[in-house]
Enzyme design. Structure first.
Site, PDB file in Angstrom:
ATOM      1  N   LYS A  27     -20.153  -6.271  15.125  1.00  0.00           N
ATOM      2  CA  LYS A  27     -19.283  -6.097  13.980  1.00  0.00           C
ATOM      3  C   LYS A  27     -17.920  -6.722  14.286  1.00  0.00           C
ATOM      4  O   LYS A  27     -17.657  -6.946  15.460  1.00  0.00           O
ATOM      5  CB  LYS A  27     -19.152  -4.623  13.608  1.00  0.00           C
ATOM      6  CG  LYS A  27     -18.326  -3.800  14.614  1.00  0.00           C
ATOM      7  CD  LYS A  27     -18.013  -2.454  14.076  1.00  0.00           C
ATOM      8  CE  LYS A  27     -16.638  -2.339  13.502  1.00  0.00           C
ATOM      9  NZ  LYS A  27     -15.534  -2.235  14.461  1.00  0.00           N
ATOM     10  N   LYS A  73     -25.200   6.464  19.325  1.00  0.00           N
ATOM     11  CA  LYS A  73     -24.775   7.755  19.868  1.00  0.00           C
ATOM     12  C   LYS A  73     -25.865   8.791  19.600  1.00  0.00           C
ATOM     13  O   LYS A  73     -26.330   8.932  18.471  1.00  0.00           O
ATOM     14  CB  LYS A  73     -23.460   8.194  19.223  1.00  0.00           C
ATOM     15  CG  LYS A  73     -22.295   7.255  19.536  1.00  0.00           C
ATOM     16  CD  LYS A  73     -21.009   7.742  18.893  1.00  0.00           C
ATOM     17  CE  LYS A  73     -19.914   6.692  18.922  1.00  0.00           C
ATOM     18  NZ  LYS A  73     -19.321   6.422  20.216  1.00  0.00           N
ATOM     19  N   LYS A 108      -5.841   6.011  14.369  1.00  0.00           N
ATOM     20  CA  LYS A 108      -5.512   5.836  15.792  1.00  0.00           C
ATOM     21  C   LYS A 108      -4.227   6.590  16.118  1.00  0.00           C
ATOM     22  O   LYS A 108      -3.441   6.909  15.231  1.00  0.00           O
ATOM     23  CB  LYS A 108      -5.335   4.350  16.086  1.00  0.00           C
ATOM     24  CG  LYS A 108      -6.652   3.567  15.941  1.00  0.00           C
ATOM     25  CD  LYS A 108      -6.649   2.303  16.761  1.00  0.00           C
ATOM     26  CE  LYS A 108      -7.910   1.492  16.567  1.00  0.00           C
ATOM     27  NZ  LYS A 108      -9.081   2.033  17.270  1.00  0.00           N
ATOM     28  N   HIS A 147     -22.374   0.364  16.686  1.00  0.00           N
ATOM     29  CA  HIS A 147     -22.635   1.124  17.921  1.00  0.00           C
ATOM     30  C   HIS A 147     -22.610   2.641  17.702  1.00  0.00           C
ATOM     31  O   HIS A 147     -23.080   3.397  18.541  1.00  0.00           O
ATOM     32  CB  HIS A 147     -21.691   0.694  19.051  1.00  0.00           C
ATOM     33  CG  HIS A 147     -20.334   1.294  18.954  1.00  0.00           C
ATOM     34  ND1 HIS A 147     -19.332   0.755  18.203  1.00  0.00           N
ATOM     35  CD2 HIS A 147     -19.802   2.400  19.525  1.00  0.00           C
ATOM     36  CE1 HIS A 147     -18.251   1.493  18.307  1.00  0.00           C
ATOM     37  NE2 HIS A 147     -18.509   2.510  19.111  1.00  0.00           N
ATOM     38  N   HIS A 173     -18.921   2.239  10.617  1.00  0.00           N
ATOM     39  CA  HIS A 173     -19.168   3.495  11.340  1.00  0.00           C
ATOM     40  C   HIS A 173     -19.207   4.722  10.411  1.00  0.00           C
ATOM     41  O   HIS A 173     -20.142   5.514  10.444  1.00  0.00           O
ATOM     42  CB  HIS A 173     -18.094   3.730  12.395  1.00  0.00           C
ATOM     43  CG  HIS A 173     -17.976   2.629  13.407  1.00  0.00           C
ATOM     44  ND1 HIS A 173     -19.045   1.873  13.805  1.00  0.00           N
ATOM     45  CD2 HIS A 173     -16.910   2.155  14.098  1.00  0.00           C
ATOM     46  CE1 HIS A 173     -18.645   0.980  14.709  1.00  0.00           C
ATOM     47  NE2 HIS A 173     -17.347   1.133  14.897  1.00  0.00           N
ATOM     48  N   ASP A 181     -12.066  -1.878   9.972  1.00  0.00           N
ATOM     49  CA  ASP A 181     -12.537  -1.681  11.344  1.00  0.00           C
ATOM     50  C   ASP A 181     -13.532  -0.517  11.440  1.00  0.00           C
ATOM     51  O   ASP A 181     -14.464  -0.553  12.236  1.00  0.00           O
ATOM     52  CB  ASP A 181     -11.312  -1.412  12.236  1.00  0.00           C
ATOM     53  CG  ASP A 181     -11.646  -1.388  13.718  1.00  0.00           C
ATOM     54  OD1 ASP A 181     -12.497  -2.203  14.144  1.00  0.00           O
ATOM     55  OD2 ASP A 181     -11.052  -0.581  14.461  1.00  0.00           O
ATOM     56  N   GLU A 240      -8.905   9.192  16.779  1.00  0.00           N
ATOM     57  CA  GLU A 240      -8.755   8.565  18.090  1.00  0.00           C
ATOM     58  C   GLU A 240      -7.347   8.806  18.626  1.00  0.00           C
ATOM     59  O   GLU A 240      -6.389   8.883  17.845  1.00  0.00           O
ATOM     60  CB  GLU A 240      -8.987   7.057  17.987  1.00  0.00           C
ATOM     61  CG  GLU A 240     -10.378   6.695  17.518  1.00  0.00           C
ATOM     62  CD  GLU A 240     -10.611   5.196  17.606  1.00  0.00           C
ATOM     63  OE1 GLU A 240     -11.203   4.763  18.596  1.00  0.00           O
ATOM     64  OE2 GLU A 240     -10.186   4.480  16.688  1.00  0.00           O
TER      65      GLU A 240
HETATM   66  C1  BG6 Z   1     -14.893   0.031  17.272  1.00  0.00           C
HETATM   67  C2  BG6 Z   1     -13.551  -0.232  16.651  1.00  0.00           C
HETATM   68  O1  BG6 Z   1     -15.916  -0.509  16.487  1.00  0.00           O
HETATM   69  O2  BG6 Z   1     -15.089   1.430  17.412  1.00  0.00           O
HETATM   70  C3  BG6 Z   1     -12.457   0.381  17.505  1.00  0.00           C
HETATM   71  O3  BG6 Z   1     -13.350  -1.632  16.542  1.00  0.00           O
HETATM   72  C4  BG6 Z   1     -12.717   1.856  17.725  1.00  0.00           C
HETATM   73  O4  BG6 Z   1     -11.179   0.198  16.894  1.00  0.00           O
HETATM   74  C5  BG6 Z   1     -14.130   2.069  18.252  1.00  0.00           C
HETATM   75  O5  BG6 Z   1     -11.776   2.325  18.676  1.00  0.00           O
HETATM   76  C6  BG6 Z   1     -14.483   3.544  18.303  1.00  0.00           C
HETATM   77  O6  BG6 Z   1     -15.714   3.692  18.960  1.00  0.00           O
HETATM   78  P1  BG6 Z   1     -15.964   4.857  19.999  1.00  0.00           P
HETATM   79  O7  BG6 Z   1     -17.381   4.703  20.413  1.00  0.00           O
HETATM   80  O8  BG6 Z   1     -14.962   4.670  21.102  1.00  0.00           O
HETATM   81  O9  BG6 Z   1     -15.704   6.115  19.235  1.00  0.00           O
END
Ligand code: BG6
Length: 525
Positions: A176, A210, A364, A206, A268, A263, A244
């Protein structure tokens, strides 16, 4: 999931993995550690090779050494039980022996000619049987071009193999962000389809790697008691939070062009929405599951700018450390109007979900890291407690905690011990780590393994990607027009902007507090 459902997990069949962007951060931080973990679990094929492609001028030895350093660092990370990992030199050695590298620019036709020769070589030396997984771990601008060049070079379709007559497979895994709006995502899908079939494309999200996300399906569809309450009759609303503590770190240039909405949300967060909202599939076959997810996303109304909030972090303190504002991050425009936080309300036009708001928020530099899906149930229809001390009911929540502290918990009211009828909220909690051994995992293991065995369940189909962009497009348009007008701000280390609270307050709802979960909270009653 489809191909491995029900069967014992066996190593993938022979193949070569070609990584475009082999010198990059993703390869170092996630891909190679995931391969190492897969090998440790006995899931990599015995006949296996890695061909890394990058444009760095460093030597092959220096490339391997930098991967080894990254792997050592990744394997030292503590697992969920706080145990530091151990680096196993033998496992690394096995991988390193199978690693080859080609230096070149992605737009150079000569690179693809060299790749063809290299693949013939790996077939002979490593017996990879002509099966190839191309992994595009590059900047998004290269996705279409690399796919086209692979197609032109004839690398996306292998000739049928010898006497068996079986055609070796060729698959392309794409990172992505897939496009930056609806139009560009459609255009990229069209470009890919010119050179390969949809069944060859593995679009990664991704979050789907999980365990706790995959567990939503098991929880919903393996337990008969859930389905009867999983609808507008019993559910009041749904809150999805991906919070985050990290800022944009070294990704300022990418992030300032992208922003929090692009993003995180159409990919996600919408994958989580789809898992919660989808209808039961008729089987755990990849197509059956993806069709139901796509259907759920297709029923989501376009987001409305009046029911969304965007904000940017100012300076503050995150986990005790002083941090500066987003506009002072490296490679971020000093007057940037890029959002680092988004909250929105979604509506789903289906019989199951009509009138049930789905509230989403992500950002964030917040006060804590935590991803969860919280389902708020409707209150009991009648309160037969009139003559008691009970003043009201606490809310009933079902919460999937995705990370950290993977768990499922149910909050409900019980009677407080004593002579009087008084209620107190309590939690019943299932924690993954209490029941299962926690395997070292960077989140990419399942996804890479699934590409190798040809199971597309956990990958985004073209229509799902386009639905995601369709839903957020009104926000992208409105925010691009407005620039900094209407952009809220929040202190780093806070729970986000006040405007996000107001979004829910207007509908007499409230975000769940963004504090680390402690069972003692429930006992306050
Ligand atoms: C990514 C984003 O796809 O996912 C990031 O580009 C983000 O900005 C991240 O921090 C979060 O993934 P995870 O697995 O760390 O929660």
């Amino acid at each position: 999931m489809g191909a491995r459902a029900g069967s014992a997990v066996a190593p993938a069949g022979p193949c070569a993995l070609v990584i475009f962007g082999a010198g990059g951060d993703l390869t170092h931080r996630l891909l190679v550690p995931a391969l190492y973990n897969l090998h440790r679990s006995g899931l990599l094929p015995e006949h296996f090779a890695i061909v890394g492609i990058d444009h760095h001028t460093r030597s092959d030895a220096a490339w391997r050494a930098s991967l080894r350093r990254a792997l050592r660092k990744a394997s030292r990370t503590r697992d969920a039980e706080g145990q530091p990992g151990r680096f196993d030199e033998k496992l690394w050695h096995w991988l390193a022996q199978r690693m080859h590298r080609i230096r070149g620019d992605f737009d150079d036709d000569g690179l693809y000619a060299r790749l063809r020769v290299r693949l013939q070589h790996t077939e002979q030396v490593h017996k990879s049987a002509g099966n190839v997984l191309f992994y595009l771990a590059t900047a998004p601008a290269f996705f279409g071009m690399v796919a086209e060049k692979l197609g032109t070079a004839g690398l996306l379709h292998a000739p049928a193999a010898g006497r068996s007559g079986r055609r070796p497979w060729r698959r392309v895994c794409i990172e992505k962000p897939f496009g930056h709006d609806l139009e560009s995502a459609r255009a990229l899908n069209a470009r890919l389809r010119q050179v390969m079939g949809e069944d060859q494309i593995y679009r990664i999200d991704h979050f789907l790697g999980k365990e706790t996300v995959q567990n939503i399906l098991a929880f919903r569809f393996a337990n008969g008691l859930i389905e009867p309450v999983w609808n507008r009759d019993r559910i009041d609303h749904v809150q999805i939070t991906v919070a985050e503590t990290v800022g944009v770190e070294q990704r300022g240039a990418f992030y300032d062009r992208t922003g929090c909405l692009r993003d995180m949300v159409p990919n996600h967060l919408f994958q989580l929405v789809a898992m919660i909202a989808m209808e039961p599939p008729s089987s755990f076959d990849a197509e059956a599951i993806r069709a139901k997810k796509a259907e759920a996303l297709a029923a989501v109304r376009p987001a409305r700018p009046g029911q969304a909030v965007r904000a940017q972090y100012g300076s503050g303190r995150v986990l005790g450390e002083r941090v500066h504002s987003y506009r002072r991050e490296p490679q971020v425009a000093r007057r940037s109007s890029t959002e680092t936080y988004t909250a929105l309300r979604l509506d789903i036009d289906s019989w199951r979900w009509a009138g049930v708001p789905f509230y989403l928020r992500t950002g964030k530099h917040l006060c804590r890291r935590g991803s969860e899906i919280a389902i708020r149930f409707k209150p009991a229809p009648l309160a037969p407690f009139r003559s008691t001390a009970v003043a009201g009911f606490g809310p009933d929540w079902l919460v999937f905690s995705i990370q950290p502290g993977e768990s499922i918990s149910l909050q409900f009211d019980v009677k407080r011990p004593g002579p009087r009828m008084e209620l107190a909220p309590v939690h019943m909690e299932f924690q993954y780590k209490d029941w299962f051994p926690v395997l070292p995992n960077v989140g990419y293991e399942t996804l890479i393994y699934d590409c190798m065995i040809g199971d597309a369940t956990l990958f985004q189909r073209a229509d799902m990607i386009e639905e995601g962009w369709r839903i957020v497009q009104p926000l992208l348009d409105a925010w691009a027009r407005a620039g900094a007008r209407g952009l809220a701000s929040y202190a780093s280390g806070s729970a986000g902007p006040a405007q996000a609270e107001a979004l829910l307050a207007a509908e007499r709802h409230q975000w769940r507090p963004l504090v680390p979960y402690k069972p003692t909270i429930a006992r306050r009653g």
